[in-house]
Motif scaffolding. Structure first.
Motif, PDB file in Angstrom:
ATOM      1  N   ASN A 149     -32.713   2.675  92.949  1.00 33.63           N
ATOM      2  CA  ASN A 149     -33.854   2.091  92.831  1.00 33.63           C
ATOM      3  C   ASN A 149     -34.646   2.127  91.541  1.00 33.63           C
ATOM      4  OD1 ASN A 149     -34.145   0.509  95.194  1.00 33.63           O
ATOM      5  ND2 ASN A 149     -34.492   2.760  96.244  1.00 33.63           N
ATOM      6  N   ARG A 177     -26.392  -2.886  93.521  1.00 35.10           N
ATOM      7  CA  ARG A 177     -25.838  -3.980  92.600  1.00 35.10           C
ATOM      8  C   ARG A 177     -27.081  -4.218  91.886  1.00 35.10           C
ATOM      9  NH1 ARG A 177     -22.215  -8.992  93.679  1.00 35.10           N
ATOM     10  NH2 ARG A 177     -21.354  -7.619  95.121  1.00 35.10           N
ATOM     11  N   ARG A 178     -26.592  -4.261  90.451  1.00 32.01           N
ATOM     12  CA  ARG A 178     -27.832  -5.041  89.471  1.00 32.01           C
ATOM     13  C   ARG A 178     -26.879  -6.331  88.523  1.00 32.01           C
ATOM     14  NH1 ARG A 178     -29.615  -0.849  85.232  1.00 32.01           N
ATOM     15  NH2 ARG A 178     -27.606  -1.227  84.398  1.00 32.01           N
ATOM     16  N   GLN A 179     -27.561  -7.029  88.389  1.00 34.77           N
ATOM     17  CA  GLN A 179     -27.237  -8.421  87.776  1.00 34.77           C
ATOM     18  C   GLN A 179     -27.133  -8.061  86.426  1.00 34.77           C
ATOM     19  OE1 GLN A 179     -28.277 -12.361  88.981  1.00 34.77           O
ATOM     20  NE2 GLN A 179     -27.748 -13.286  86.961  1.00 34.77           N
ATOM     21  N   THR A 180     -26.147  -8.243  85.467  1.00 36.34           N
ATOM     22  CA  THR A 180     -26.107  -8.102  84.015  1.00 36.34           C
ATOM     23  C   THR A 180     -26.240  -9.206  83.178  1.00 36.34           C
ATOM     24  OG1 THR A 180     -23.693  -7.421  84.255  1.00 36.34           O
ATOM     25  CG2 THR A 180     -25.129  -5.633  84.518  1.00 36.34           C
ATOM     26  N   ASP A 188     -33.285  -0.142  88.937  1.00 38.25           N
ATOM     27  CA  ASP A 188     -33.333  -1.365  89.205  1.00 38.25           C
ATOM     28  C   ASP A 188     -31.995  -2.210  89.800  1.00 38.25           C
ATOM     29  OD1 ASP A 188     -35.951  -1.802  88.369  1.00 38.25           O
ATOM     30  OD2 ASP A 188     -35.225  -2.050  86.178  1.00 38.25           O
ATOM     31  N   TYR A 189     -31.341  -1.272  90.616  1.00 34.09           N
ATOM     32  CA  TYR A 189     -30.408  -1.855  91.402  1.00 34.09           C
ATOM     33  C   TYR A 189     -30.745  -2.125  92.736  1.00 34.09           C
ATOM     34  CZ  TYR A 189     -26.479   0.145  88.236  1.00 34.09           C
ATOM     35  OH  TYR A 189     -25.842   0.131  87.335  1.00 34.09           O
ATOM     36  N   THR A 190     -30.386  -3.259  93.465  1.00 35.22           N
ATOM     37  CA  THR A 190     -30.741  -3.674  94.738  1.00 35.22           C
ATOM     38  C   THR A 190     -29.803  -3.024  95.664  1.00 35.22           C
ATOM     39  OG1 THR A 190     -31.326  -5.925  93.826  1.00 35.22           O
ATOM     40  CG2 THR A 190     -30.878  -5.430  96.378  1.00 35.22           C
ATOM     41  N   ASP A 250     -25.146   4.446  83.860  1.00 33.71           N
ATOM     42  CA  ASP A 250     -25.814   4.539  84.764  1.00 33.71           C
ATOM     43  C   ASP A 250     -25.351   5.287  85.972  1.00 33.71           C
ATOM     44  OD1 ASP A 250     -27.738   2.888  83.739  1.00 33.71           O
ATOM     45  OD2 ASP A 250     -26.876   1.137  85.083  1.00 33.71           O
ATOM     46  N   HIS A 282     -22.371  -8.647  87.686  1.00 38.63           N
ATOM     47  CA  HIS A 282     -23.319  -7.330  88.331  1.00 38.63           C
ATOM     48  C   HIS A 282     -22.445  -6.143  88.079  1.00 38.63           C
ATOM     49  CE1 HIS A 282     -24.322 -11.176  90.849  1.00 38.63           C
ATOM     50  NE2 HIS A 282     -25.401 -10.353  90.813  1.00 38.63           N
TER      51      HIS A 282
END
Length: 161
Positions: free
Chosen positions: A49, A68-71, A52-54, A141, A85
């Motif tokens: 969290n 998952r985090r959009q890159t 900023d990962y969902t 990360d 992601h």
């Protein structure tokens, strides 16, 4: 030795490095955490969290959480037709032989082809996700999650399939 061979032979030692950069295999990092399975799990959730990962899936009983985090940005998506992601999957488990609590984090990356920003430009009806090799930020990360959850020494390498 002909002229072409003389030009190619010195580059052969670099081939493994080039191929490693193209690998689609996920990378796994792991280490011993401070005792407590629930504490390790809650720390992994909190770290995802904070980065900023969902959170997509996971639960304490199963001992895993996936984020998952959009890159990719809009411009990249326009040109590639895919949203990229980073995906981190953290597993927590106790080793009964040693009594230690372990955290394993698998870093991977996916390209989601369901975005359809420019209809008609891509005649291929490619849908779904393609697995890509983990990004440098995804690997960093994964290591940050372990460090922030109290793991002092980590080991890493290709994730088990």
């Amino acid at each position: 030795m002909n002229r072409a061979t003389r030009r190619v032979v010195p580059l052969l030692p670099l081939l493994p490095l080039v191929l490693a950069g193209c690998s689609t295999a996920p990378v796994s990092f792991q280490g011993v955490a401070p005792p407590g399975l629930e504490t390790a799990y809650q720390c992994a959730v909190a770290q995802l969290n904070l980065m900023d990962y969902t959170i997509e899936d996971g639960n304490l009983e199963a001992g895993f959480v996936r984020g998952r985090r959009q890159t990719s940005g809009v411009v990249q998506e326009l040109f590639t037709g895919a949203a990229h992601h980073d995906v981190l999957t953290a597993s927590v488990f106790d080793n009964p032989a040693t009594g230690n609590t372990h955290i394993r984090v698998v870093a991977s990356r996916v390209a989601d082809h369901d975005i359809g920003l420019l209809p008609g430009l891509d005649d291929d009806e490619e849908q779904g996700e393609n697995r890509l090799g983990p990004s440098d930020s995804g690997k960093a990360d994964a290591q940050r999650l372990l460090t922030n959850c109290g793991v002092v020494a980590t080991t890493g390498g290709p994730a088990p399939q």
